[in-house]
Design a protein around this motif. Sequence first.
Motif, PDB file in Angstrom:
ATOM      1  N   MET A 277       0.869  -1.177   0.000  1.00 46.98           N
ATOM      2  CA  MET A 277       0.000   0.000   0.000  1.00 46.98           C
ATOM      3  C   MET A 277       0.904   1.225   0.000  1.00 46.98           C
ATOM      4  SD  MET A 277      -2.682  -1.363   2.902  1.00 46.98           S
ATOM      5  CE  MET A 277      -4.193  -0.655   2.288  1.00 46.98           C
ATOM      6  N   ARG A 278       0.335   2.385  -0.273  1.00 45.02           N
ATOM      7  CA  ARG A 278       1.165   3.583  -0.287  1.00 45.02           C
ATOM      8  C   ARG A 278       0.325   4.809   0.011  1.00 45.02           C
ATOM      9  NH1 ARG A 278       3.074   2.608  -6.362  1.00 45.02           N
ATOM     10  NH2 ARG A 278       1.110   1.918  -7.241  1.00 45.02           N
ATOM     11  N   THR A 279       1.036   5.839   0.458  1.00 45.29           N
ATOM     12  CA  THR A 279       0.380   7.111   0.765  1.00 45.29           C
ATOM     13  C   THR A 279       0.782   8.191  -0.230  1.00 45.29           C
ATOM     14  OG1 THR A 279       2.135   7.606   2.354  1.00 45.29           O
ATOM     15  CG2 THR A 279       0.116   6.610   3.221  1.00 45.29           C
ATOM     16  N   VAL A 280       1.302   7.764  -1.366  1.00 45.98           N
ATOM     17  CA  VAL A 280       1.577   8.667  -2.486  1.00 45.98           C
ATOM     18  C   VAL A 280       0.878   8.094  -3.705  1.00 45.98           C
ATOM     19  CG1 VAL A 280       3.761   9.600  -1.641  1.00 45.98           C
ATOM     20  CG2 VAL A 280       3.763   7.450  -2.921  1.00 45.98           C
ATOM     21  N   PRO A 281       0.434   8.925  -4.616  1.00 46.61           N
ATOM     22  CA  PRO A 281      -0.280   8.404  -5.790  1.00 46.61           C
ATOM     23  C   PRO A 281       0.621   7.549  -6.672  1.00 46.61           C
ATOM     24  CG  PRO A 281      -0.625  10.773  -5.521  1.00 46.61           C
ATOM     25  CD  PRO A 281       0.479  10.396  -4.599  1.00 46.61           C
ATOM     26  N   SER A 282      -0.017   6.656  -7.406  1.00 41.86           N
ATOM     27  CA  SER A 282       0.699   5.811  -8.363  1.00 41.86           C
ATOM     28  C   SER A 282       1.191   6.646  -9.547  1.00 41.86           C
ATOM     29  CB  SER A 282      -0.236   4.706  -8.860  1.00 41.86           C
ATOM     30  OG  SER A 282       0.209   4.153 -10.076  1.00 41.86           O
TER      31      SER A 282
ATOM     32  N   THR B  85       1.093  10.253   7.373  1.00 45.04           N
ATOM     33  CA  THR B  85      -0.181   9.671   6.957  1.00 45.04           C
ATOM     34  C   THR B  85      -0.142   8.152   7.039  1.00 45.04           C
ATOM     35  OG1 THR B  85      -0.477  11.523   5.424  1.00 45.04           O
ATOM     36  CG2 THR B  85      -1.869   9.616   5.084  1.00 45.04           C
ATOM     37  N   ALA B  86       0.967   7.538   6.605  1.00 45.59           N
ATOM     38  CA  ALA B  86       1.087   6.083   6.634  1.00 45.59           C
ATOM     39  C   ALA B  86       0.961   5.551   8.058  1.00 45.59           C
ATOM     40  CB  ALA B  86       2.423   5.668   6.013  1.00 45.59           C
ATOM     41  N   ILE B  87       1.612   6.219   9.009  1.00 48.91           N
ATOM     42  CA  ILE B  87       1.590   5.747  10.397  1.00 48.91           C
ATOM     43  C   ILE B  87       0.212   5.960  11.014  1.00 48.91           C
ATOM     44  CG2 ILE B  87       2.602   6.136  12.684  1.00 48.91           C
ATOM     45  CD1 ILE B  87       5.215   6.849  11.155  1.00 48.91           C
TER      46      ILE B  87
ATOM     47  N   GLU C  16      -5.444  16.719   8.758  1.00 50.39           N
ATOM     48  CA  GLU C  16      -5.169  18.092   8.338  1.00 50.39           C
ATOM     49  C   GLU C  16      -6.025  18.498   7.135  1.00 50.39           C
ATOM     50  OE1 GLU C  16      -3.265  19.887  10.166  1.00 50.39           O
ATOM     51  OE2 GLU C  16      -2.472  18.278  11.418  1.00 50.39           O
ATOM     52  N   GLY C  17      -7.263  17.986   7.096  1.00 46.16           N
ATOM     53  CA  GLY C  17      -8.162  18.340   6.005  1.00 46.16           C
ATOM     54  C   GLY C  17      -8.024  17.474   4.773  1.00 46.16           C
ATOM     55  N   VAL C  18      -7.126  16.491   4.801  1.00 47.40           N
ATOM     56  CA  VAL C  18      -6.952  15.566   3.678  1.00 47.40           C
ATOM     57  C   VAL C  18      -7.592  14.241   4.044  1.00 47.40           C
ATOM     58  CG1 VAL C  18      -5.321  14.314   2.240  1.00 47.40           C
ATOM     59  CG2 VAL C  18      -4.839  16.669   2.909  1.00 47.40           C
ATOM     60  N   SER C  19      -8.568  13.838   3.253  1.00 50.36           N
ATOM     61  CA  SER C  19      -9.250  12.569   3.498  1.00 50.36           C
ATOM     62  C   SER C  19      -8.548  11.468   2.729  1.00 50.36           C
ATOM     63  CB  SER C  19     -10.710  12.673   3.065  1.00 50.36           C
ATOM     64  OG  SER C  19     -11.377  11.442   3.277  1.00 50.36           O
ATOM     65  N   LEU C  20      -8.234  10.368   3.439  1.00 47.76           N
ATOM     66  CA  LEU C  20      -7.489   9.282   2.790  1.00 47.76           C
ATOM     67  C   LEU C  20      -8.170   7.962   3.055  1.00 47.76           C
ATOM     68  CD1 LEU C  20      -3.726   8.723   2.504  1.00 47.76           C
ATOM     69  CD2 LEU C  20      -5.102   6.882   3.454  1.00 47.76           C
ATOM     70  N   GLN C  21      -8.304   7.221   1.985  1.00 47.85           N
ATOM     71  CA  GLN C  21      -8.680   5.823   2.071  1.00 47.85           C
ATOM     72  C   GLN C  21      -8.037   5.104   0.895  1.00 47.85           C
ATOM     73  OE1 GLN C  21     -12.925   6.191   2.104  1.00 47.85           O
ATOM     74  NE2 GLN C  21     -13.094   6.189  -0.125  1.00 47.85           N
ATOM     75  N   PHE C  22      -7.831   3.817   1.047  1.00 47.19           N
ATOM     76  CA  PHE C  22      -7.123   3.049   0.025  1.00 47.19           C
ATOM     77  C   PHE C  22      -8.117   2.375  -0.911  1.00 47.19           C
ATOM     78  CE2 PHE C  22      -4.257   3.092   3.729  1.00 47.19           C
ATOM     79  CZ  PHE C  22      -3.116   3.626   3.143  1.00 47.19           C
ATOM     80  N   ASP C  23      -7.782   2.376  -2.198  1.00 48.67           N
ATOM     81  CA  ASP C  23      -8.623   1.639  -3.139  1.00 48.67           C
ATOM     82  C   ASP C  23      -8.212   0.175  -3.142  1.00 48.67           C
ATOM     83  OD1 ASP C  23      -6.305   1.456  -4.666  1.00 48.67           O
ATOM     84  OD2 ASP C  23      -6.913   2.985  -6.107  1.00 48.67           O
TER      85      ASP C  23
ATOM     86  N   ASN D  33      -3.862   2.096  -3.444  1.00 44.10           N
ATOM     87  CA  ASN D  33      -3.480   3.478  -3.753  1.00 44.10           C
ATOM     88  C   ASN D  33      -4.354   4.455  -2.979  1.00 44.10           C
ATOM     89  OD1 ASN D  33      -1.484   2.754  -5.729  1.00 44.10           O
ATOM     90  ND2 ASN D  33      -3.165   2.257  -7.118  1.00 44.10           N
ATOM     91  N   PRO D  34      -3.805   5.623  -2.639  1.00 42.37           N
ATOM     92  CA  PRO D  34      -4.564   6.593  -1.839  1.00 42.37           C
ATOM     93  C   PRO D  34      -5.574   7.358  -2.690  1.00 42.37           C
ATOM     94  CG  PRO D  34      -2.425   7.502  -2.369  1.00 42.37           C
ATOM     95  CD  PRO D  34      -2.427   6.090  -2.896  1.00 42.37           C
ATOM     96  N   SER D  35      -6.499   8.018  -2.002  1.00 47.72           N
ATOM     97  CA  SER D  35      -7.593   8.723  -2.689  1.00 47.72           C
ATOM     98  C   SER D  35      -7.294  10.206  -2.861  1.00 47.72           C
ATOM     99  CB  SER D  35      -8.888   8.546  -1.891  1.00 47.72           C
ATOM    100  OG  SER D  35      -8.712   9.016  -0.559  1.00 47.72           O
ATOM    101  N   PHE D  36      -6.066  10.555  -3.161  1.00 46.57           N
ATOM    102  CA  PHE D  36      -5.752  11.954  -3.478  1.00 46.57           C
ATOM    103  C   PHE D  36      -4.658  11.990  -4.534  1.00 46.57           C
ATOM    104  CE2 PHE D  36      -3.494  10.954   0.526  1.00 46.57           C
ATOM    105  CZ  PHE D  36      -2.188  11.062   0.094  1.00 46.57           C
ATOM    106  N   GLY D  37      -4.435  13.177  -5.089  1.00 43.37           N
ATOM    107  CA  GLY D  37      -3.524  13.302  -6.233  1.00 43.37           C
ATOM    108  C   GLY D  37      -2.324  14.172  -5.961  1.00 43.37           C
ATOM    109  N   TYR D  38      -2.189  15.222  -6.788  1.00 42.05           N
ATOM    110  CA  TYR D  38      -0.968  16.033  -6.767  1.00 42.05           C
ATOM    111  C   TYR D  38      -1.299  17.523  -6.735  1.00 42.05           C
ATOM    112  CZ  TYR D  38       0.888  11.679  -8.752  1.00 42.05           C
ATOM    113  OH  TYR D  38       1.214  10.377  -8.978  1.00 42.05           O
TER     114      TYR D  38
END
Length: 846
Positions: free
Chosen positions: A187-192, A392-394, A438-445, A449-454
């Motif tokens: 898994m990762r906390t940065v986009p593919s 975010t990963a931790i 911090e206002g960034v919503s994250l969940q894994f697909d 992969n995380p649910s945010f971009g760049y």
Amino acid sequence: MTKEWILLVLCGIQGSGLSAKPSWFQNISTDLFKSPGDIMIGGLFPINELTSDLSKRVKPDDLECNSISTFGLSLALAMKFSLDEINSKENLLPGITLGFESYDTCMQPAIVMKPVLQLLTKGTTEELDVTCNYTDYKPRVIAIIGPNSSDLVPVIGKLIGFFLMPLISYGATSDMFSDKETFPSFMRTVPSDRWQVTAMVQLLKEFGWNWVSVVGSDDEYGQKGQQQFSSMANEESICVAYQGLIPVYSDPVQAVTEILNRIVDAKVGVVVVFSLPKPARDFFAEVIRRNMTGVWVASTAWALNDIVSTLPGINTIGTVLAFADITRPLDLFTPYIRELFTKIEEMQIPQQPDTEISPLDNPCTRCSYLSQANVSMVEIKLVQRSAFSVYTAIYCVAHALHNLLGCNATRCALNPKTDNVYPWQLLQSLQKVSVDLEGVSLQFDKEGNPSFGYDALQWNFDNDTTVRFDVIGYFYQNLMINKNNITWHTKNGKVPMSTCSSDCGIGQVRRVKGFHSCCFDCIDCKEGTFLNRSDDIQCKSCPIGQWSTPRSTSCVYPIYTYLDWSNYESVGLILGGILVLVSLVWVGVLFFKHRGTPLVKTAGGPLTGLMLLSLVGECISLVLFLGQPGDVVCRLQEPLNAFFPTVALSVILTISLQIVCITEFPEKSSDHLENIRGRGSLFVILGCCGVQAGLCGWYAQEAPSLTQYVASLEVTYVKAFLRCPVEPMLNFGLMLGFNVMLALVSFMATFMALKPPGQYNLARDITISTLSYCVLWVMFIPIYTSLSDKEKSIAQVGVSLLSIIGLVASYFFPKCQLLVKHPELNTDDHFRTFLEGVPPTPPEES
């Protein structure tokens, strides 16, 4: 609403500098890489850089990593900060502490394997059991944070995936790790990179750049990124003029020189650089040396890295557009590091580093010298952004454990001290976790992969030395760019172009030249074809009944013009017709005034009135050639134009026959002249008119209606002159030919006639008038066939008017002159031959 106000007040207090340090700062441990806990988490960070020569390695341990990487060290400290913060929150994992062990990867597969094997050992031992079933196997750590590089994941990912232990990377972006069959626990906390490539392609399309080069580092990250970019660019009709790889493990100078030469030869203005930081630095060092400029699209790996942004002269390379992972600032991170380094600095003066200590136990022996002066290493932009990915990963692990252990704000249903908690269980919980940080919503697909971009960034330069990373847009599934925020480092400050060929204009189709679809010639669509979509590869033919001009985007039904009353040509013909009508009326009035006189009797008597009326009818019928044609008009146009002259010519023919009778049969002429002038003339006129009426009827029957004619036309024009159909041509020729034949017979009958001495020469008038009529219409035939439709109509009306005026001028005007100028000659004696049938006496020979 109350919570929002409380948050605003707290933010205001913190921003004003009135807030105190959090109480948990007092419990910060100075052990940077290890901390005990009820549940352990492993960490893999590039704390050091390779200092030995890989080519000289003969033993497994012939590797040295003795150069500290402040970037990797800062990320390891970000892990320590995150866990200390989590442990300070009593409601996240109440009664449970998280511990960690951080290890150095040195960015080398041979180095990373040691800590991974260490993290997989059973419990607190250093033994890695070999069993038949690993379901109940409980390794030292429950999850691993890292590694930073895509190069290391293939080495350890499959091994860790066997245990289904979560491997959460904060920097490995290669899309190959989305394959859950090969890397089931990754898994990762940065986009593919697939998202990054999508963002890059959309950026190129946003500015119309379809002729680019792509350069990558010769490693897993660069190769895969380059391949994905080229594939997606091709799907979006963006041509990759050149692809090159920068060596990672050998001297890159020669390869970079070749790459830049090829970029220059390809004449591209935009280069996508998909590279790790060090190869990117080598690449741009040569770019600066060669004084090259352009638009450089940076991948996340080097977009914010200071080893590239601090290159001397980097401000001269042009415009750098970059993508960086979405992050949020960690407000407590820098104060935390400052507090940590203060405690380290206040400790007893450290001894010289013990070279016997294993890197597994202490990956940074020199870190005991850290002090307040080193706090700046965590304040650089790249560290701040990457620290958020670690953070975010931790936190994802912590929240997944919260759910897995059945925790609420005060207690957890399961206690890791007494209950077994396995990595594969945590993996299932991670796949469902949803965290808001911090206002960034994250969940894994489903691919991890995380649910945010760049963030889309631009490099701008303060005082030509310091790089400022300005946000110009955002990407998540779709790119949003604020073009007004971009400063183009070009000569004119405008958006640069990067196309192999300029865009074709409307109605032009592309003809590809060479091997790239972006290099083409623009070919105009010909008449009768059109191009209504720019992506069509060929012009389409117009439907039946429609036509187009060159370079058309659609076909149209034809527009028909005609001899409108207001046209210059029509006005000219109308004026000519009026002149002819005035002449005819004048002649008619003059003859009517002198009716019964010898001259009028000789000219034909009452038949001259019929002749003049027919010529008036001919003149009036010519208006059928003007204005918009119709079915009825076209039925009458040519028959009337042919019939009226027949009446006039048949009258002339009767007079010509009288002259023949007088000159060729003098002994009988006086006896039969009255009959010829009476019933004989009537029979001749009726006979001629009857024949012409038959020809005209045949023509009208055989000729198509205007509607039928238009429907049968093969449309090869957008605008055309519409005239009545002159078909069949045989019938049309017979009608005109019959009139010419009448004129020709009259000419032949009078051409050799003797002139009566001392009397009026009537034969002369007929000869000249019929000759002029024949000449005009005989000349009309070849001229008519070579003219356009509009010119044919004008020519026919013009010749008709000329033929009328020819008959009037040649036949009537000499008689009018005699009536007006020499009325004394209008006597029986002057016209005796034609009145009495006395043949002219030939002049005596002298």
